[in-house]
Structure formats: structure tokens, C-alpha cells
Design a protein around this motif. Sequence first.
Motif, PDB file in Angstrom:
ATOM      1  N   SER A  33       0.823  -1.031   0.110  1.00 35.35           N
ATOM      2  CA  SER A  33       0.076  -0.138   0.037  1.00 35.35           C
ATOM      3  C   SER A  33       0.912   1.300   0.067  1.00 35.35           C
ATOM      4  CB  SER A  33      -0.774  -0.122   1.330  1.00 35.35           C
ATOM      5  OG  SER A  33      -1.647   1.575   1.344  1.00 35.35           O
ATOM      6  N   HIS A  35      -0.101   3.984   0.845  1.00 39.93           N
ATOM      7  CA  HIS A  35      -0.826   4.974   1.894  1.00 39.93           C
ATOM      8  C   HIS A  35      -0.392   4.933   3.342  1.00 39.93           C
ATOM      9  CE1 HIS A  35      -3.508   5.511  -1.643  1.00 39.93           C
ATOM     10  NE2 HIS A  35      -3.646   4.402  -1.649  1.00 39.93           N
ATOM     11  N   ARG A  42       1.421   4.055   9.763  1.00 36.68           N
ATOM     12  CA  ARG A  42       0.781   3.282   8.755  1.00 36.68           C
ATOM     13  C   ARG A  42      -0.083   2.185   9.536  1.00 36.68           C
ATOM     14  NH1 ARG A  42       2.230   2.180   3.694  1.00 36.68           N
ATOM     15  NH2 ARG A  42       2.303  -0.131   3.926  1.00 36.68           N
ATOM     16  N   LEU A 214      -6.843  -7.234  -0.011  1.00 35.01           N
ATOM     17  CA  LEU A 214      -6.165  -6.032   0.643  1.00 35.01           C
ATOM     18  C   LEU A 214      -5.577  -4.935  -0.410  1.00 35.01           C
ATOM     19  CD1 LEU A 214      -4.964  -7.012   4.274  1.00 35.01           C
ATOM     20  CD2 LEU A 214      -7.398  -6.761   3.314  1.00 35.01           C
ATOM     21  N   THR A 215      -4.566  -5.748  -1.089  1.00 31.08           N
ATOM     22  CA  THR A 215      -3.823  -4.818  -2.247  1.00 31.08           C
ATOM     23  C   THR A 215      -4.929  -4.444  -3.362  1.00 31.08           C
ATOM     24  OG1 THR A 215      -1.767  -6.101  -2.002  1.00 31.08           O
ATOM     25  CG2 THR A 215      -2.182  -5.243  -4.026  1.00 31.08           C
ATOM     26  N   ARG A 218      -6.441  -1.490  -1.875  1.00 28.21           N
ATOM     27  CA  ARG A 218      -5.689  -0.311  -1.749  1.00 28.21           C
ATOM     28  C   ARG A 218      -5.407   0.474  -3.003  1.00 28.21           C
ATOM     29  NH1 ARG A 218      -7.175   1.624   1.833  1.00 28.21           N
ATOM     30  NH2 ARG A 218      -6.636   1.371   4.359  1.00 28.21           N
ATOM     31  N   ARG A 219      -5.718  -0.187  -4.356  1.00 27.78           N
ATOM     32  CA  ARG A 219      -5.752   0.335  -5.397  1.00 27.78           C
ATOM     33  C   ARG A 219      -6.645   1.415  -5.927  1.00 27.78           C
ATOM     34  NH1 ARG A 219      -3.451  -5.532  -8.104  1.00 27.78           N
ATOM     35  NH2 ARG A 219      -1.145  -5.105  -7.479  1.00 27.78           N
ATOM     36  N   SER A 221      -8.651   3.001  -3.088  1.00 28.65           N
ATOM     37  CA  SER A 221      -9.006   3.820  -2.014  1.00 28.65           C
ATOM     38  C   SER A 221      -8.097   3.914  -0.930  1.00 28.65           C
ATOM     39  CB  SER A 221     -10.489   3.152  -1.105  1.00 28.65           C
ATOM     40  OG  SER A 221     -10.683   4.139   0.020  1.00 28.65           O
ATOM     41  N   ALA A 222      -7.799   4.981  -0.391  1.00 29.74           N
ATOM     42  CA  ALA A 222      -6.923   5.322   0.705  1.00 29.74           C
ATOM     43  C   ALA A 222      -7.708   5.376   2.192  1.00 29.74           C
ATOM     44  CB  ALA A 222      -6.172   6.490   0.402  1.00 29.74           C
ATOM     45  N   ARG A 250       0.225  -4.536   3.220  1.00 28.31           N
ATOM     46  CA  ARG A 250      -0.618  -4.485   1.976  1.00 28.31           C
ATOM     47  C   ARG A 250      -1.906  -3.538   2.540  1.00 28.31           C
ATOM     48  NH1 ARG A 250      -1.155  -8.919  -1.510  1.00 28.31           N
ATOM     49  NH2 ARG A 250       0.793 -10.357  -1.284  1.00 28.31           N
ATOM     50  N   GLY A 251      -2.281  -3.452   3.646  1.00 26.36           N
ATOM     51  CA  GLY A 251      -3.516  -2.583   4.080  1.00 26.36           C
ATOM     52  C   GLY A 251      -3.299  -1.172   4.527  1.00 26.36           C
TER      53      GLY A 251
END
Length: 322
Positions: A33, A35, A42, A214-215, A218-219, A221-222, A250-251
Amino acid sequence: MTDASTPAVRKPGEPALAALGLAAPAPDPADASPHSFPGGGRWRTEIPSCEGPEALAVVLKESSRLDVPIHRISQGSGVWMLTDAEITEMVEATAERDIELCLFTGPRGTWDIGGSTRTDSGGAGLRARGHDAVAGCVEDAVRATELGVKCLLVADEGVLWTLHRARAAGIIPADTTLKVSALVGPVNPASFAVYERLGADSVNVPSDLTLDHLTEIRRVSAAPMDMYIEAPDDLGGYVRMYEVAELIRRGAPLYLKFGLAKAPGIYPYGHHMRELTLATAKERVRRGRLALDLLARHGAGDDMAPLGTRLPGALNRFEISS
């Protein structure tokens, strides 16, 4: 701050397995991620199912004893199960420690008269059935925020959108955060993004989502994601402690929720369940200590968000029409 693509220092068992010719492939930087939380970090921590002032006191005492940092404490029975005095006591105790307090809103399907939730299909689940149930959730939200609660837990898309509009209209404070319950959590990136646009500031996802899931989320939404590292039995009883570093990679931004498997459900809480509730509250904090110890041993414990932070940062929303 650690770069989002930087893998943890080591995976569980990695040195021994590598010596035996069983080393795992290196993490793919593309899976990470990009973000983090506003202000840095994180991951944050959450102790769920804290059902009143007495359980809260147990959590706070045990977190001090075991040195478990807490960003958020949440309750599952609902605002309506607490007196004004009890809510005020919880607000004051968490404010003293700069911890966000999150209370569940209103009536929901599992305690309603609708029989469909008791069928094998589960019917409408936790959602608010009819106008009056939505009204009850709004009543809880107004009452709780007037008493100083800054985070509300919701289990219905319509209630979420209504409270987001109420927040924009000044009916509840603009800095109130809205959290989507694990009981209705999205299981794909499209639905996760919809919850964000409806007003969610953090979104519980089911604990059985894969790392690839999860990946994928994350592509698109943050928005902060909440995930039980150990899930209660009624949410599957999954224990994912050894994955905690990879779940963060990942998340992120991710709330690590320390639930408890092999324990009876306690919602809606009453004093007839006092001993069980206090014992499980204490054990949830200990589970948090175990997860944090794993992160430290694997060299992945340094990127916690600062204590006292609670806001989600800039998120995507549907336009509110007048």
C-alpha cells in the motif's frame, strides 16, 4: 518513516527456513500500500467490545501494565445501552488518555422483530429496518455527540449516508468520525470505495480477506481500514497474528483490532455478563501485546501512527445535493 515498498526485516521463521532451502520469495513491492495516516504512521490500534465504564477501566489499566498503546476503543452494544452518566465517564476517561471512543448507533436487525435475520440466509443482517430504526440511530448519534463522543459505529449504508449528511449540515459535529462495522464490512474494492463515498472514515473489512484482496482495495481507496487480527467466533474466529506485518504492508493505513476467539458473544451487554465481559476485556489487551511483540521481533514495529491521532485525512465523497 519507512517507505511503503520496504519489506519487513524478516518474515516469520525466515532465517531457519532459508537455511533449509525453504526460503519464501521476496515480497513484491507492487503489492504494498502506498498510503499512510495523516501525520505519519501506517497502523493504529483498537480494542473492541469495551462495553461500559467498568470494562474501559480494565482496558486502560491493563494497557498501562502491558505497555499496549491504544488509538481507539470501541463498544458494540450501542449508545442506547448506556446511561448519560456512563457515556460521560467513558468520554472523560478516554479523553484523559487522548484515545478515540467509538460507540455503536441504534437499533439493528439482529435485535429487531424481523425474523429474516434468524433464517439460514441471514436476511437483511444488521441493517436498520424501516424509518423508525434509522431514526433511532440518528437519535443515538445526536445524544452521543452532545455528550462528547467523537466516533460513531454504523452497520447500515443508509444510516451512514444520513449521518454523513447530518455532519455536513452541522446537526452533529463536523469532526465526528464514522466507522463501518465488521458485521457489514465490504469484501471487494468496489464496495469499499462506495462506503468511503457514503461518508465512512474507517471501514471494517472481514478478517477472512486474503492479502491480495487488501492490495486490490488499496488500489482504489486510501480510506483507513479496520481489521480484526483475531476475530470473535461470530465473525469466524480467525487468528492472523503471524501475518500482522504483511497485513500492514498490504493494507495501510490499518487499524489493528484485537478481538478474541473462543469467547461467547456479549452483545447486548448487561451486568448479568459482568465477569465474562471484564475478563475478555483484559485478555483483548494481552492479545494486543502479543501482536505488538510479533511486530517488534520481525522488525516491523516502528511505523505506528502517533498516539492521539484520529482523523482519516482527505477522502472521496459523493456530492451532497441540497
